[in-house]
Design a protein around this motif. Structure first.
Motif, PDB file in Angstrom:
ATOM      1  N   GLU A 100       0.804  -1.222   0.000  1.00 27.51           N
ATOM      2  CA  GLU A 100       0.000   0.000   0.000  1.00 27.51           C
ATOM      3  C   GLU A 100       0.838   1.273   0.000  1.00 27.51           C
ATOM      4  OE1 GLU A 100      -3.253   0.102   2.684  1.00 27.51           O
ATOM      5  OE2 GLU A 100      -3.750  -2.012   2.440  1.00 27.51           O
ATOM      6  N   ASP A 101       2.105   1.177   0.418  1.00 24.94           N
ATOM      7  CA  ASP A 101       2.957   2.368   0.468  1.00 24.94           C
ATOM      8  C   ASP A 101       3.833   2.531  -0.771  1.00 24.94           C
ATOM      9  OD1 ASP A 101       1.993   3.064   2.969  1.00 24.94           O
ATOM     10  OD2 ASP A 101       3.507   1.884   4.027  1.00 24.94           O
ATOM     11  N   VAL A 102       4.135   1.436  -1.452  1.00 27.73           N
ATOM     12  CA  VAL A 102       5.054   1.498  -2.589  1.00 27.73           C
ATOM     13  C   VAL A 102       4.418   0.990  -3.880  1.00 27.73           C
ATOM     14  CG1 VAL A 102       7.271   0.725  -3.526  1.00 27.73           C
ATOM     15  CG2 VAL A 102       7.070   1.278  -1.090  1.00 27.73           C
ATOM     16  N   LEU A 103       3.998  -0.277  -3.883  1.00 27.74           N
ATOM     17  CA  LEU A 103       3.522  -0.897  -5.129  1.00 27.74           C
ATOM     18  C   LEU A 103       2.256  -0.233  -5.666  1.00 27.74           C
ATOM     19  CD1 LEU A 103       4.149  -4.702  -4.450  1.00 27.74           C
ATOM     20  CD2 LEU A 103       5.526  -3.110  -5.778  1.00 27.74           C
ATOM     21  N   VAL A 104       1.278  -0.017  -4.791  1.00 34.27           N
ATOM     22  CA  VAL A 104      -0.008   0.539  -5.243  1.00 34.27           C
ATOM     23  C   VAL A 104       0.124   1.984  -5.725  1.00 34.27           C
ATOM     24  CG1 VAL A 104      -2.306   1.229  -4.475  1.00 34.27           C
ATOM     25  CG2 VAL A 104      -1.447  -1.054  -3.939  1.00 34.27           C
ATOM     26  N   PRO A 105       0.717   2.895  -4.922  1.00 37.97           N
ATOM     27  CA  PRO A 105       0.736   4.305  -5.363  1.00 37.97           C
ATOM     28  C   PRO A 105       1.847   4.663  -6.343  1.00 37.97           C
ATOM     29  CG  PRO A 105       1.646   4.142  -3.162  1.00 37.97           C
ATOM     30  CD  PRO A 105       1.211   2.760  -3.532  1.00 37.97           C
ATOM     31  N   ILE A 115       3.852   2.199  -8.460  1.00 35.13           N
ATOM     32  CA  ILE A 115       4.183   1.281  -9.558  1.00 35.13           C
ATOM     33  C   ILE A 115       2.937   0.857 -10.331  1.00 35.13           C
ATOM     34  CG2 ILE A 115       5.158  -0.974 -10.153  1.00 35.13           C
ATOM     35  CD1 ILE A 115       7.084  -0.675  -7.825  1.00 35.13           C
ATOM     36  N   LEU A 116       1.977   0.283  -9.645  1.00 35.49           N
ATOM     37  CA  LEU A 116       0.793  -0.244 -10.328  1.00 35.49           C
ATOM     38  C   LEU A 116      -0.033   0.851 -10.986  1.00 35.49           C
ATOM     39  CD1 LEU A 116      -0.439  -3.022  -7.863  1.00 35.49           C
ATOM     40  CD2 LEU A 116       1.069  -3.226  -9.844  1.00 35.49           C
ATOM     41  N   CYS A 117       0.033   2.053 -10.453  1.00 40.81           N
ATOM     42  CA  CYS A 117      -0.767   3.147 -11.004  1.00 40.81           C
ATOM     43  C   CYS A 117      -0.342   3.524 -12.420  1.00 40.81           C
ATOM     44  CB  CYS A 117      -0.705   4.364 -10.091  1.00 40.81           C
ATOM     45  SG  CYS A 117       0.958   5.032  -9.880  1.00 40.81           S
ATOM     46  N   TYR A 118       0.847   3.086 -12.844  1.00 40.94           N
ATOM     47  CA  TYR A 118       1.328   3.403 -14.190  1.00 40.94           C
ATOM     48  C   TYR A 118       1.002   2.306 -15.212  1.00 40.94           C
ATOM     49  CZ  TYR A 118       3.931   7.170 -11.985  1.00 40.94           C
ATOM     50  OH  TYR A 118       4.271   8.312 -11.285  1.00 40.94           O
ATOM     51  N   LEU A 119       0.416   1.212 -14.763  1.00 40.26           N
ATOM     52  CA  LEU A 119       0.078   0.115 -15.672  1.00 40.26           C
ATOM     53  C   LEU A 119      -1.354   0.264 -16.177  1.00 40.26           C
ATOM     54  CD1 LEU A 119       1.600  -2.975 -13.814  1.00 40.26           C
ATOM     55  CD2 LEU A 119       2.579  -1.702 -15.726  1.00 40.26           C
ATOM     56  N   PRO A 120      -1.594  -0.004 -17.475  1.00 35.82           N
ATOM     57  CA  PRO A 120      -2.970   0.001 -17.989  1.00 35.82           C
ATOM     58  C   PRO A 120      -3.826  -1.021 -17.250  1.00 35.82           C
ATOM     59  CG  PRO A 120      -1.377  -0.085 -19.793  1.00 35.82           C
ATOM     60  CD  PRO A 120      -0.606  -0.312 -18.522  1.00 35.82           C
ATOM     61  N   LEU A 121      -5.105  -0.709 -17.110  1.00 32.40           N
ATOM     62  CA  LEU A 121      -6.011  -1.557 -16.343  1.00 32.40           C
ATOM     63  C   LEU A 121      -6.059  -2.976 -16.887  1.00 32.40           C
ATOM     64  CD1 LEU A 121      -7.756  -1.183 -13.865  1.00 32.40           C
ATOM     65  CD2 LEU A 121      -9.660  -0.548 -15.333  1.00 32.40           C
ATOM     66  N   VAL A 178      -6.076  -5.353  -3.800  1.00 29.99           N
ATOM     67  CA  VAL A 178      -5.790  -4.197  -2.952  1.00 29.99           C
ATOM     68  C   VAL A 178      -5.721  -2.933  -3.797  1.00 29.99           C
ATOM     69  CG1 VAL A 178      -4.037  -3.102  -1.490  1.00 29.99           C
ATOM     70  CG2 VAL A 178      -4.595  -5.523  -1.178  1.00 29.99           C
ATOM     71  N   TYR A 179      -5.064  -3.031  -4.957  1.00 31.64           N
ATOM     72  CA  TYR A 179      -4.954  -1.866  -5.834  1.00 31.64           C
ATOM     73  C   TYR A 179      -6.331  -1.395  -6.305  1.00 31.64           C
ATOM     74  CZ  TYR A 179      -4.230   0.956  -9.966  1.00 31.64           C
ATOM     75  OH  TYR A 179      -4.290   1.973 -10.888  1.00 31.64           O
ATOM     76  N   LEU A 180      -7.154  -2.316  -6.784  1.00 35.07           N
ATOM     77  CA  LEU A 180      -8.461  -1.944  -7.327  1.00 35.07           C
ATOM     78  C   LEU A 180      -9.377  -1.341  -6.271  1.00 35.07           C
ATOM     79  CD1 LEU A 180      -9.104  -4.981  -9.705  1.00 35.07           C
ATOM     80  CD2 LEU A 180      -8.583  -2.619 -10.361  1.00 35.07           C
ATOM     81  N   SER A 181      -9.211  -1.760  -5.038  1.00 33.83           N
ATOM     82  CA  SER A 181     -10.054  -1.209  -3.979  1.00 33.83           C
ATOM     83  C   SER A 181      -9.591   0.177  -3.545  1.00 33.83           C
ATOM     84  CB  SER A 181     -10.076  -2.157  -2.770  1.00 33.83           C
ATOM     85  OG  SER A 181      -8.791  -2.260  -2.195  1.00 33.83           O
ATOM     86  N   ASN A 182      -8.370   0.564  -3.989  1.00 34.32           N
ATOM     87  CA  ASN A 182      -7.829   1.866  -3.596  1.00 34.32           C
ATOM     88  C   ASN A 182      -7.592   2.808  -4.775  1.00 34.32           C
ATOM     89  OD1 ASN A 182      -7.018   1.806  -0.522  1.00 34.32           O
ATOM     90  ND2 ASN A 182      -6.476  -0.196  -1.320  1.00 34.32           N
ATOM     91  N   CYS A 183      -7.871   2.361  -6.009  1.00 34.19           N
ATOM     92  CA  CYS A 183      -7.560   3.210  -7.158  1.00 34.19           C
ATOM     93  C   CYS A 183      -8.563   4.353  -7.270  1.00 34.19           C
ATOM     94  CB  CYS A 183      -7.505   2.393  -8.450  1.00 34.19           C
ATOM     95  SG  CYS A 183      -9.091   1.807  -9.044  1.00 34.19           S
ATOM     96  N   ARG A 184      -8.063   5.496  -7.692  1.00 27.39           N
ATOM     97  CA  ARG A 184      -8.895   6.698  -7.834  1.00 27.39           C
ATOM     98  C   ARG A 184      -9.501   6.809  -9.229  1.00 27.39           C
ATOM     99  NH1 ARG A 184      -7.143   6.362  -2.694  1.00 27.39           N
ATOM    100  NH2 ARG A 184      -7.213   8.316  -1.560  1.00 27.39           N
TER     101      ARG A 184
END
Length: 292
Positions: free
Chosen positions: A18-23, A25-31, A50-56
């Motif tokens: 939640e502190d590194v990968l989600v905000p 790294i993963l935010c730069y990948l196409p859905l 975890v990413y999908l539940s927190n993506c804006r």
């Protein structure tokens, strides 16, 4: 030595999720790549969850494959923090049944694009207006189910709206647009294109109430005339772009003052249009001294 090498080895999934990968790294990948990544392993599946539940932002590129109904519902069922929702790649099938739960649990949405979603009904727009008080941008192009009552609900509850695309929303008439203009005075971008019901009354009300208007699309609004364009020029000093193609009652006499302010207009001045037609006929552009 083996113990020391093992300590130096760091795998991707060892990084804080939640502190590194989600905000970062993963935010730069196409859905669509994230969806594929879910199938790699159970750990990756949990990470993407975890990413999908927190993506804006939930947005697929227009060229991406159409997302299946089951995948859409699965990806968004736990998300309560969405700010940007685009339904372009779901427009063929998405209905109130799938959309209403998503809208109901995401009250911080600022941008929603429902353009082309023919299977939705006015209930979805009413739900957006009641749940998304902070809405700023809304796309409703080619949503012919949008009616006066649902638009009035939007105007009553989303006064901070900055842009709205109502292209080809053919049920709407002057009364609904005038009401929207009075309630949403912060509008900067508005499209009323391809609606034969729109007259000077709508354009004048928008001009007088939305003084910060920057972009207005009136393409194909056959009943709009010079009078309202002059009002637009008078009341909207920040206007940057005006589209009046196929507005046959709008002439150069009302457009010229806007051209002098460097407003971008999608219709060429009469002389330039004549030269283009002449070039098409002759195959070359004749020299004409414009200073005569």
């Amino acid at each position: 030595m083996d113990e020391e090498a093992k300590m130096r080895t760091c795998h991707l999934l060892d990084l804080p999720w939640e502190d590194v990968l989600v905000p970062h790294i993963l935010c730069y990948l196409p859905l669509q790549h994230l969806v594929s990544l879910q199938r790699v392993s159970k750990q990756f599946h949990n990470l993407i969850k975890v990413y999908l539940s927190n993506c804006r932002t939930f947005h697929l590129f227009p060229t991406s494959p159409c997302i299946p109904r089951e995948a859409f519902c699965s990806m968004l069922k736990d998300n309560k923090v969405l700010q940007n929702l685009s339904l372009q790649n779901c427009s063929d099938w998405v209905s109130d049944k799938e959309l209403l739960p998503v809208i109901g649990q995401n009250q911080h949405l600022q941008r929603v694009d429902m353009s082309g979603c023919a299977c939705l009904t006015r209930h979805s727009l009413v739900a957006v207006s009641l749940s998304c008080m902070h809405l700023q941008h809304l796309g409703l192009a080619h949503c012919e189910w949008v009616d006066s009552l649902s638009l009035r609900s939007l105007a009553d509850h989303c006064g901070g709206l900055q842009s709205i695309d109502l292209t080809a929303c053919r049920q709407l008439k002057d009364d609904a647009i005038c009401y929207l203009a009075k309630k949403c005075s912060n509008l900067r971008s508005l499209s009323l294109a391809v609606n034969a019901n729109i007259t000077d009354e709508s354009v004048e009300e928008v001009a007088k109430n939305c003084r910060g208007l920057e972009q207005l699309d009136l393409t194909g609004c056959l009943r709009v005339r010079n009078q309202s364009i002059r009002t637009l020029a008078e009341y909207c000093p920040k206007l940057q772009s005006l589209k009046v193609n196929h507005c046959h009652n709008v002439t150069e006499s009302s457009l010229d003052p806007l051209r002098k302010r460097n407003v971008v207009i999608d219709v060429e001045p009469p002389l330039q249009r004549a030269l283009v037609l002449l070039q098409d006929v002759l195959g070359f552009a004749p020299f004409i001294n414009l200073q005569i």
